[in-house]
Design a protein around this motif. Structure first.
Motif, PDB file in Angstrom:
ATOM      1  N   THR A  18       1.349  -1.688  15.683  1.00  0.00           N
ATOM      2  CA  THR A  18       1.551  -0.296  15.270  1.00  0.00           C
ATOM      3  C   THR A  18       2.310   0.471  16.341  1.00  0.00           C
ATOM      4  O   THR A  18       3.250   1.222  16.038  1.00  0.00           O
ATOM      5  CB  THR A  18       0.192   0.369  14.963  1.00  0.00           C
ATOM      6  N   ARG A  75       0.443  -0.099   4.787  1.00  0.00           N
ATOM      7  CA  ARG A  75       0.218   0.485   3.455  1.00  0.00           C
ATOM      8  C   ARG A  75      -0.444   1.854   3.534  1.00  0.00           C
ATOM      9  O   ARG A  75       0.005   2.810   2.921  1.00  0.00           O
ATOM     10  CB  ARG A  75      -0.654  -0.476   2.622  1.00  0.00           C
ATOM     11  N   LEU A  76      -1.525   1.948   4.294  1.00  0.00           N
ATOM     12  CA  LEU A  76      -2.326   3.171   4.303  1.00  0.00           C
ATOM     13  C   LEU A  76      -1.735   4.282   5.168  1.00  0.00           C
ATOM     14  O   LEU A  76      -1.847   5.459   4.820  1.00  0.00           O
ATOM     15  CB  LEU A  76      -3.751   2.859   4.773  1.00  0.00           C
ATOM     16  N   VAL A  77      -1.117   3.926   6.274  1.00  0.00           N
ATOM     17  CA  VAL A  77      -0.596   4.935   7.203  1.00  0.00           C
ATOM     18  C   VAL A  77       0.870   5.242   6.933  1.00  0.00           C
ATOM     19  O   VAL A  77       1.282   6.406   6.961  1.00  0.00           O
ATOM     20  CB  VAL A  77      -0.802   4.488   8.669  1.00  0.00           C
ATOM     21  N   PHE A  78       1.659   4.204   6.668  1.00  0.00           N
ATOM     22  CA  PHE A  78       3.102   4.390   6.540  1.00  0.00           C
ATOM     23  C   PHE A  78       3.597   4.357   5.097  1.00  0.00           C
ATOM     24  O   PHE A  78       4.783   4.488   4.839  1.00  0.00           O
ATOM     25  CB  PHE A  78       3.841   3.339   7.375  1.00  0.00           C
ATOM     26  N   GLY A  79       2.688   4.165   4.160  1.00  0.00           N
ATOM     27  CA  GLY A  79       3.055   4.191   2.752  1.00  0.00           C
ATOM     28  C   GLY A  79       3.949   3.042   2.316  1.00  0.00           C
ATOM     29  O   GLY A  79       4.695   3.173   1.345  1.00  0.00           O
ATOM     30  N   GLU A  80       3.869   1.916   3.000  1.00  0.00           N
ATOM     31  CA  GLU A  80       4.680   0.759   2.630  1.00  0.00           C
ATOM     32  C   GLU A  80       4.155   0.151   1.332  1.00  0.00           C
ATOM     33  O   GLU A  80       2.963   0.208   1.049  1.00  0.00           O
ATOM     34  CB  GLU A  80       4.662  -0.274   3.759  1.00  0.00           C
ATOM     35  N   ALA A  81       5.062  -0.433   0.577  1.00  0.00           N
ATOM     36  CA  ALA A  81       4.700  -1.008  -0.718  1.00  0.00           C
ATOM     37  C   ALA A  81       3.785  -2.217  -0.542  1.00  0.00           C
ATOM     38  O   ALA A  81       3.931  -2.995   0.405  1.00  0.00           O
ATOM     39  CB  ALA A  81       5.962  -1.415  -1.465  1.00  0.00           C
TER      40      ALA A  81
END
Length: 104
Positions: A18, A75-81
């Motif tokens: 991260t 996914r949860l922090v950066f909104g990645e698919a």
């Protein structure tokens, strides 16, 4: 205690990946220092765990925790698919880690 060290090492792997996202080619000082500290301690605790847990098993679990954790942070922090199939496979990966622990 070795398993606690191994879990901590895996969580620190999530931290260093991260921090790596924010290091910008190691041009940003604080994320770079965070990366270096988290990586150092992750490897330290992996080494400590591998004194008791067989190295191959410790490494596989360390990588699994790091991979699944980093994927979840993405996914949860950066909104990645994350597709449903990918989510299912992460659950299988985490279940495999738990299974390895229970069989050890």
């Amino acid at each position: 205690m070795a398993w606690a060290f191994l879990i901590l090492a895996g969580l620190l792997e999530v931290a260093f990946t991260t921090f790596l996202r924010f290091a910008d080619g190691f041009r940003n000082l604080w994320p770079t220092l965070g990366f270096l500290a988290a990586a150092t301690f992750s490897f330290f605790f992996l080494e400590r765990a591998s004194r008791t847990i067989p190295l191959g098993l410790a490494y596989a679990i360390w990588v699994g925790i790091g991979a699944a954790g980093t994927l979840l942070v993405g996914r949860l922090v950066f909104g990645e698919a994350l597709s449903p199939a990918q989510g299912l496979l992460v659950v299988v990966l985490l279940g495999s880690i738990v299974g390895l622990r229970l069989l050890s």
